[in-house]
Design an enzyme around this catalytic site. Sequence first.
Site, PDB file in Angstrom:
ATOM      1  N   SER A 171      47.286  38.031  16.920  1.00 20.55           N
ATOM      2  CA  SER A 171      46.522  36.784  16.890  1.00 20.55           C
ATOM      3  C   SER A 171      45.146  36.936  17.556  1.00 20.55           C
ATOM      4  CB  SER A 171      47.301  35.672  17.597  1.00 20.55           C
ATOM      5  OG  SER A 171      48.618  35.604  17.114  1.00 20.55           O
TER       6      SER A 171
HETATM    7  N1  SAM Z   1      51.558  37.507  19.363  1.00 18.93           N
HETATM    8  C1  SAM Z   1      51.760  38.683  18.562  1.00 18.93           C
HETATM    9  C2  SAM Z   1      50.891  39.817  19.042  1.00 18.93           C
HETATM   10  O1  SAM Z   1      50.323  39.698  20.136  1.00 18.93           O
HETATM   11  O2  SAM Z   1      50.784  40.832  18.337  1.00 18.93           O
HETATM   12  C3  SAM Z   1      51.490  38.404  17.112  1.00 18.93           C
HETATM   13  C4  SAM Z   1      52.577  37.637  16.454  1.00 18.93           C
HETATM   14  S1  SAM Z   1      52.389  37.535  14.706  1.00 18.93           S
HETATM   15  C5  SAM Z   1      51.125  36.341  14.529  1.00 18.93           C
HETATM   16  C6  SAM Z   1      53.862  36.652  14.286  1.00 18.93           C
HETATM   17  C7  SAM Z   1      55.118  37.505  14.344  1.00 18.93           C
HETATM   18  O3  SAM Z   1      56.241  36.625  14.193  1.00 18.93           O
HETATM   19  C8  SAM Z   1      55.236  38.526  13.237  1.00 18.93           C
HETATM   20  O4  SAM Z   1      55.391  39.807  13.792  1.00 18.93           O
HETATM   21  C9  SAM Z   1      56.484  38.102  12.462  1.00 18.93           C
HETATM   22  O5  SAM Z   1      57.242  39.186  11.955  1.00 18.93           O
HETATM   23  C10 SAM Z   1      57.249  37.335  13.524  1.00 18.93           C
HETATM   24  N2  SAM Z   1      58.244  36.379  13.044  1.00 18.93           N
HETATM   25  C11 SAM Z   1      58.181  35.515  12.001  1.00 18.93           C
HETATM   26  N3  SAM Z   1      59.313  34.783  11.925  1.00 18.93           N
HETATM   27  C12 SAM Z   1      60.107  35.189  12.964  1.00 18.93           C
HETATM   28  C13 SAM Z   1      61.398  34.814  13.423  1.00 18.93           C
HETATM   29  N4  SAM Z   1      62.131  33.876  12.829  1.00 18.93           N
HETATM   30  N5  SAM Z   1      61.895  35.439  14.521  1.00 18.93           N
HETATM   31  C14 SAM Z   1      61.186  36.418  15.145  1.00 18.93           C
HETATM   32  N6  SAM Z   1      59.967  36.811  14.743  1.00 18.93           N
HETATM   33  C15 SAM Z   1      59.429  36.200  13.677  1.00 18.93           C
END
Ligand code: SAM
Length: 213
Positions: free
Chosen positions: A61
């Site tokens: 993000s």
């Molecule tokens: N904050 C993170 C970073 O610093 O890199 C970035 C997060 S990214 C925007 C969102 C993440 O949420 C993705 O890696 C995705 O695979 C994960 N995700 C989506 N749905 C999810 C779920 N139900 N449980 C766990 N992870 C999930």
Amino acid sequence: MDFEKARKNMVEYQLKLRGIYDKKILNAFMKVKRHLFVPESIQEYAYEDCALPIGEGQTISQPYIIALMLQILELNENDVVLEVGTGSGYQTALLANIVKFVYSIERNEILMQKAKERLLNLGYNNIFIEIGDGTKGWPEKNISFDKIIVSAAAPKVPEPLFEQLKSTGVMVIPIGSKTYQRLCKIVKLNDGSMQSEDYDGCVFVPLIGEYGW
Ligand code: SAM
């Protein structure tokens, strides 16, 4: 490339100038090397004011959005925090510099393994990472959290996450459609009811799971 200078500029111009004032957060952003959390081929862009691809169709993000979410949570050093969506592990590392313990769930096995290895190599010993559907909360149901941060876009607050929030605990979560959301601060009041407050508009990848999309 002078990554330290780039990091200082990020903190000054992207965070402080936009109203991030919590010293604990600013110090963590100075300390954690964002370029170590993105693919080598795009390291030179690591301190830009934007989200970046991390593989598997996912993103790390934008720094400001992460900082805003952390500031909304009003983090304390004794907090135990649940993070849904580990991604690259960058936000996990920021949290681990501020609070006591971080529990993080990621649904993508490849990203989860990479983040786990990276954080271990960096010497963090207050982080627990699991693979799974984070919309269902942390797998051990007897844990409750002071704070919960959801890093993917949800249609509504997943019930199991609200259940795992302590009384007076705070959750920050982007809520809306798959293409546009608002950051929401959710507080669990003493009587167990939910108080909700809207913050900035944002765009996150979807939260995929039983209580998400
Ligand atoms: N904050 C993170 C970073 O610093 O890199 C970035 C997060 S990214 C925007 C969102 C993440 O949420 C993705 O890696 C995705 O695979 C994960 N995700 C989506 N749905 C999810 C779920 N139900 N449980 C766990 N992870 C999930």
